[in-house]
Design an enzyme around this catalytic site. Structure first.
Site, PDB file in Angstrom:
ATOM      1  N   HIS A   8       0.873  -1.306  -0.157  1.00 36.59           N
ATOM      2  CA  HIS A   8       0.194  -0.178   0.121  1.00 36.59           C
ATOM      3  C   HIS A   8       1.375   1.163  -0.285  1.00 36.59           C
ATOM      4  CE1 HIS A   8      -3.274  -3.231   1.027  1.00 36.59           C
ATOM      5  NE2 HIS A   8      -3.996  -1.581   0.543  1.00 36.59           N
ATOM      6  N   LYS A  19      -0.082   4.393   4.335  1.00 37.44           N
ATOM      7  CA  LYS A  19      -0.984   4.116   4.503  1.00 37.44           C
ATOM      8  C   LYS A  19      -0.428   3.588   6.480  1.00 37.44           C
ATOM      9  CE  LYS A  19      -3.904  -0.179   4.902  1.00 37.44           C
ATOM     10  NZ  LYS A  19      -5.375   0.166   4.700  1.00 37.44           N
TER      11      LYS A  19
HETATM   12  N1  LIG Z   1     -11.859  -1.014   2.937  1.00 33.75           N
HETATM   13  C1  LIG Z   1     -10.960  -0.832   2.125  1.00 33.75           C
HETATM   14  O1  LIG Z   1     -11.106  -1.330   1.317  1.00 33.75           O
HETATM   15  C2  LIG Z   1     -10.164   0.629   2.102  1.00 33.75           C
HETATM   16  C3  LIG Z   1      -9.856   1.136   1.556  1.00 33.75           C
HETATM   17  C4  LIG Z   1      -8.888   1.678   1.198  1.00 33.75           C
HETATM   18  C5  LIG Z   1      -8.889   3.014   2.691  1.00 33.75           C
HETATM   19  N2  LIG Z   1      -9.548   2.288   4.056  1.00 33.75           N
HETATM   20  C6  LIG Z   1      -9.476   2.787   5.163  1.00 33.75           C
HETATM   21  O2  LIG Z   1     -10.046   3.987   5.161  1.00 33.75           O
HETATM   22  C7  LIG Z   1      -9.301   5.020   5.835  1.00 33.75           C
HETATM   23  C8  LIG Z   1      -9.384   5.817   5.355  1.00 33.75           C
HETATM   24  O3  LIG Z   1      -8.266   5.957   4.177  1.00 33.75           O
HETATM   25  P1  LIG Z   1      -8.044   6.789   3.817  1.00 33.75           P
HETATM   26  O4  LIG Z   1      -6.613   6.821   2.450  1.00 33.75           O
HETATM   27  O5  LIG Z   1      -9.158   8.204   2.706  1.00 33.75           O
HETATM   28  O6  LIG Z   1      -7.280   8.266   4.404  1.00 33.75           O
HETATM   29  P2  LIG Z   1      -6.950   9.470   4.306  1.00 33.75           P
HETATM   30  O7  LIG Z   1      -6.820  10.270   2.958  1.00 33.75           O
HETATM   31  O8  LIG Z   1      -6.088   9.547   5.252  1.00 33.75           O
HETATM   32  O9  LIG Z   1      -8.786   9.615   4.747  1.00 33.75           O
HETATM   33  C9  LIG Z   1      -8.331   9.481   5.817  1.00 33.75           C
HETATM   34  C10 LIG Z   1      -9.811  10.726   6.227  1.00 33.75           C
HETATM   35  O10 LIG Z   1     -10.263  10.472   7.765  1.00 33.75           O
HETATM   36  C11 LIG Z   1     -10.810  11.591   8.547  1.00 33.75           C
HETATM   37  N3  LIG Z   1     -10.466  11.144   9.782  1.00 33.75           N
HETATM   38  C12 LIG Z   1      -9.104  11.405  10.620  1.00 33.75           C
HETATM   39  N4  LIG Z   1      -9.279  11.403  11.875  1.00 33.75           N
HETATM   40  C13 LIG Z   1     -11.074  11.217  11.955  1.00 33.75           C
HETATM   41  C14 LIG Z   1     -11.676  11.723  12.762  1.00 33.75           C
HETATM   42  N5  LIG Z   1     -11.330  11.141  14.584  1.00 33.75           N
HETATM   43  N6  LIG Z   1     -13.227  11.901  12.800  1.00 33.75           N
HETATM   44  C15 LIG Z   1     -13.744  12.121  11.411  1.00 33.75           C
HETATM   45  N7  LIG Z   1     -12.872  12.775  10.601  1.00 33.75           N
HETATM   46  C16 LIG Z   1     -10.968  11.877  10.736  1.00 33.75           C
HETATM   47  C17 LIG Z   1      -9.018  12.915   7.333  1.00 33.75           C
HETATM   48  O11 LIG Z   1      -9.778  14.542   8.349  1.00 33.75           O
HETATM   49  P3  LIG Z   1      -8.322  15.259   7.820  1.00 33.75           P
HETATM   50  O12 LIG Z   1      -7.911  14.901   5.952  1.00 33.75           O
HETATM   51  O13 LIG Z   1      -9.554  16.370   8.512  1.00 33.75           O
HETATM   52  O14 LIG Z   1      -7.224  14.723   8.983  1.00 33.75           O
HETATM   53  C18 LIG Z   1      -9.236  12.539   7.031  1.00 33.75           C
HETATM   54  O15 LIG Z   1     -10.103  13.660   6.146  1.00 33.75           O
HETATM   55  C19 LIG Z   1      -8.530   4.700   6.316  1.00 33.75           C
HETATM   56  O16 LIG Z   1      -8.314   3.146   7.786  1.00 33.75           O
HETATM   57  C20 LIG Z   1      -7.531   3.048   5.434  1.00 33.75           C
HETATM   58  O17 LIG Z   1      -7.230   1.612   5.257  1.00 33.75           O
HETATM   59  C21 LIG Z   1      -9.839   0.965   3.791  1.00 33.75           C
END
Ligand SMILES: NC(=O)c1ccc[n+]([C@@H]2O[C@H](COP(=O)([O-])OP(=O)(O)OC[C@H]3O[C@@H](n4cnc5c(N)ncnc54)[C@H](OP(=O)(O)O)[C@@H]3O)[C@@H](O)[C@H]2O)c1
Length: 290
Positions: A187, A191
């Site tokens: 990844h 991540k």
């Molecule tokens: N299930 C799957 O297949 C899959 C696929 C992709 C990703 N994911 C998971 O999804 C999550 C997000 O991934 P991403 O790649 O989109 O990450 P990312 O770009 O870092 O986005 C995470 C988002 O969550 C927000 N956030 C952080 N802490 C928070 C809180 N306490 N309350 C509300 N919002 C909060 C962040 O806000 P700020 O920007 O304002 O800090 C950011 O906008 C991760 O856990 C990742 O592993 C899962």
């Protein structure tokens, strides 16, 4: 004159039918709240923007995030859409203010916990795609979902393709249990959790078939590098041959489409579900709102 009067009368009589038809059509639009407006959450927003049967009505972000107060359109690289990002601490007010059918969560475990408390209280269904939960957090999630006050899809492996990889790995473990099984996941460098929840799931599925238990029974190699969106490999090696199963997401749209499919699946359900449950049902064309 007579003709005009009759037409006017007919139009008046038909108006309620027309309004009812419009309302019925509107009632079929799935109302979604988004938690997390990062890479994956923004992709969900863009995917919903292209669909006539779904609409985002609210977006939640991190406390003190610089995204709070901004328009979702601006945050997700779309035209202005009139949805202002609110901090997760406002989730209960958001649930009171809007009729929401399902919340899609791509944030972090702390946010998901606050979100799920509210979902349980308001009976709002959720698709949790966030990863990195501890075992005790997962037990809590299962417990509250099984109380059946709302429906929850826990989808750490939300793409359709990676679930197919999991099935193929399971079949291989049944047919060639004496081969060596090694999982590699790659990844992007940002991540946070490693190994990925999906890799752990694949290891569990293989381990179950091989009669192996516990972390590390099926080895997982985690690589964090550059901009990789998500790659999972299962290498199955015998003395004289190998089988190599690979899944790679080359667009975050794969996550968004899987999450929207899960949202359609859970819309009228209560309890705990996983992606295997979602994929065991044919995908609905239109959603029948209760
Ligand atoms: N299930 C799957 O297949 C899959 C696929 C992709 C990703 N994911 C998971 O999804 C999550 C997000 O991934 P991403 O790649 O989109 O990450 P990312 O770009 O870092 O986005 C995470 C988002 O969550 C927000 N956030 C952080 N802490 C928070 C809180 N306490 N309350 C509300 N919002 C909060 C962040 O806000 P700020 O920007 O304002 O800090 C950011 O906008 C991760 O856990 C990742 O592993 C899962």
């Amino acid at each position: 004159m007579q003709f005009l009067y009759c037409s006017f009368q007919k139009a008046l009589l038909a108006a309620p039918l027309l309004f009812r038809a419009i309302r019925k059509k509107e009632g079929r639009i799935m109302k979604i709240a988004l938690c997390g407006i990062g890479r994956a959450g923004s992709e969900v927003a863009r995917a919903v923007y292209c669909r006539p049967d779904m609409h985002i009505v609210a977006a939640l972000c991190r406390p003190e995030s610089n995204r709070a107060g901004k328009d979702l359109g601006e945050l997700a690289g779309m035209p202005f859409c009139g949805i202002t990002a609110k901090e997760i601490s406002e989730v209960e007010n958001v649930f009171r203010e809007h009729r929401i059918d399902v919340v899609i969560d791509f944030s972090n475990p702390a946010a998901s916990r606050v979100l799920l408390d509210a979902c349980r209280k308001f009976g709002i269904n959720a698709v949790i795609c966030t990863t990195g939960f501890s075992d005790s957090e997962l037990r809590w999630m299962k417990k509250i979902a099984r109380e059946k006050s709302f429906g929850l899809v826990y989808a750490p492996n939300v793409t359709v393709g990676v679930n197919v990889l999991m099935d193929m790995a399971r079949v291989a473990a049944q047919k060639i249990p004496d081969y060596d099984f090694e999982i590699t996941e790659i990844h992007h460098r940002n991540k946070k959790d490693a190994p990925s929840a999906t890799a752990k799931r694949i290891a569990e599925a293989i381990g179950r078939e091989l009669g192996l238990k516990g972390e590390g029974a099926v080895p997982i190699h985690a690589v964090r590098a550059g901009g990789y969106i998500g790659r999972h490999e299962v290498l199955i090696v015998g003395e004289y041959e190998k089988v190599h199963i690979v899944h790679e997401s080359f667009s975050r749209r794969a996550f968004a489409e899987g999450a929207l499919r899960a949202a359609k699946f859970v819309i009228n359900k209560k309890g705990w579900f996983e992606m295997a449950d979602v994929l065991s049902e044919p995908e609905l064309e239109a959603v029948d709102m209760a």
